[in-house]
Design a protein around this motif. Structure first.
Motif, PDB file in Angstrom:
ATOM      1  N   VAL A 160       0.843  -1.191   0.000  1.00 34.21           N
ATOM      2  CA  VAL A 160       0.000   0.000   0.000  1.00 34.21           C
ATOM      3  C   VAL A 160       0.885   1.249   0.000  1.00 34.21           C
ATOM      4  CG1 VAL A 160      -1.720   1.302   1.307  1.00 34.21           C
ATOM      5  CG2 VAL A 160      -1.923  -1.186   1.126  1.00 34.21           C
ATOM      6  N   VAL A 161       1.955   1.237   0.791  1.00 30.29           N
ATOM      7  CA  VAL A 161       2.882   2.368   0.819  1.00 30.29           C
ATOM      8  C   VAL A 161       3.481   2.584  -0.566  1.00 30.29           C
ATOM      9  CG1 VAL A 161       5.055   3.219   1.780  1.00 30.29           C
ATOM     10  CG2 VAL A 161       3.391   2.092   3.272  1.00 30.29           C
ATOM     11  N   LEU A 162       3.909   1.490  -1.217  1.00 25.59           N
ATOM     12  CA  LEU A 162       4.498   1.571  -2.551  1.00 25.59           C
ATOM     13  C   LEU A 162       3.498   2.116  -3.558  1.00 25.59           C
ATOM     14  CD1 LEU A 162       6.969   1.005  -4.302  1.00 25.59           C
ATOM     15  CD2 LEU A 162       6.085  -1.302  -4.662  1.00 25.59           C
ATOM     16  N   LEU A 163       2.247   1.660  -3.507  1.00 20.28           N
ATOM     17  CA  LEU A 163       1.221   2.159  -4.427  1.00 20.28           C
ATOM     18  C   LEU A 163       0.950   3.649  -4.201  1.00 20.28           C
ATOM     19  CD1 LEU A 163      -1.254  -0.860  -4.441  1.00 20.28           C
ATOM     20  CD2 LEU A 163       0.111  -0.048  -6.365  1.00 20.28           C
ATOM     21  N   ARG A 164       0.965   4.085  -2.954  1.00 17.60           N
ATOM     22  CA  ARG A 164       0.760   5.516  -2.667  1.00 17.60           C
ATOM     23  C   ARG A 164       1.910   6.351  -3.229  1.00 17.60           C
ATOM     24  NH1 ARG A 164      -1.395   5.131   3.581  1.00 17.60           N
ATOM     25  NH2 ARG A 164      -3.460   4.351   3.049  1.00 17.60           N
ATOM     26  N   GLU A 165       3.110   5.844  -3.092  1.00 18.81           N
ATOM     27  CA  GLU A 165       4.265   6.573  -3.642  1.00 18.81           C
ATOM     28  C   GLU A 165       4.158   6.687  -5.154  1.00 18.81           C
ATOM     29  OE1 GLU A 165       7.759   4.549  -2.237  1.00 18.81           O
ATOM     30  OE2 GLU A 165       7.459   5.229  -0.173  1.00 18.81           O
ATOM     31  N   ILE A 166       3.755   5.600  -5.807  1.00 18.27           N
ATOM     32  CA  ILE A 166       3.584   5.620  -7.268  1.00 18.27           C
ATOM     33  C   ILE A 166       2.512   6.637  -7.645  1.00 18.27           C
ATOM     34  CG2 ILE A 166       2.850   4.261  -9.276  1.00 18.27           C
ATOM     35  CD1 ILE A 166       4.167   1.812  -7.876  1.00 18.27           C
ATOM     36  N   ARG A 167       1.397   6.617  -6.932  1.00 14.11           N
ATOM     37  CA  ARG A 167       0.308   7.552  -7.207  1.00 14.11           C
ATOM     38  C   ARG A 167       0.777   8.993  -7.051  1.00 14.11           C
ATOM     39  NH1 ARG A 167      -3.793   7.810  -2.620  1.00 14.11           N
ATOM     40  NH2 ARG A 167      -2.067   9.055  -1.835  1.00 14.11           N
ATOM     41  N   ASP A 168       1.473   9.271  -5.973  1.00  9.83           N
ATOM     42  CA  ASP A 168       1.960  10.631  -5.749  1.00  9.83           C
ATOM     43  C   ASP A 168       2.964  11.050  -6.816  1.00  9.83           C
ATOM     44  OD1 ASP A 168       0.339  10.735  -3.525  1.00  9.83           O
ATOM     45  OD2 ASP A 168       1.976  10.288  -2.092  1.00  9.83           O
TER      46      ASP A 168
END
Length: 140
Positions: free
Chosen positions: A127-135
């Motif tokens: 989830v942290v990795l997906l948030r970083e990608i989104r940002d």
């Protein structure tokens, strides 16, 4: 035999036993408060208001004389015993206040005893990795 078994299960449940103990203790406590009001508080209140006994105040409803003691007046006919009502009302108010204070203390003890709020579980790595990608995509 099934009904006896059900009754036995009902009677030994914790809530029923707790309720029975509460009723017994409440009855005894009520007598203590009744005595405190009748034997300590109301004589003091009577002394403050000129040595009068509130429990003997009444209004006759059938035209009899008012000089009789309450018990004799009640035997002679209908009376409106408002002094006795005042005594019982004061008894109730004191009992309600004491019970309120007890419940308040119990609730305060429960809050102090309650475990501290747990920290939220850490966010999973995906989830942290997906948030970083989104940002990162938003910034482009």
């Amino acid at each position: 035999m099934g009904m006896m078994q059900e009754f036995k299960e009902f009677a030994v449940k914790g809530n029923v036993v707790d309720l029975a103990v509460a009723v017994i203790i409440g009855g005894a406590f009520g007598k203590i408060v009744d005595s405190m009001v009748k034997d300590i508080i109301m004589p003091l209140v009577g002394k403050i208001f000129g040595g009068l006994d509130f429990s003997s105040y009444y209004i006759p409803l059938n035209g009899q004389a008012t000089g009789l003691p309450l018990a004799e007046a009640q035997a002679a006919g209908a009376v409106l015993a408002y002094g006795n009502f005042i005594t019982i009302l004061l008894n109730f108010l004191i009992l309600a206040f004491i019970i309120f204070q007890m419940v308040r203390l119990i609730n305060k003890a429960k809050r102090a005893e309650a475990p501290a709020a747990e920290e939220p579980a850490p966010t999973p790595e995906d989830v942290v990795l997906l948030r970083e990608i989104r940002d990162a995509l938003k910034n482009k």
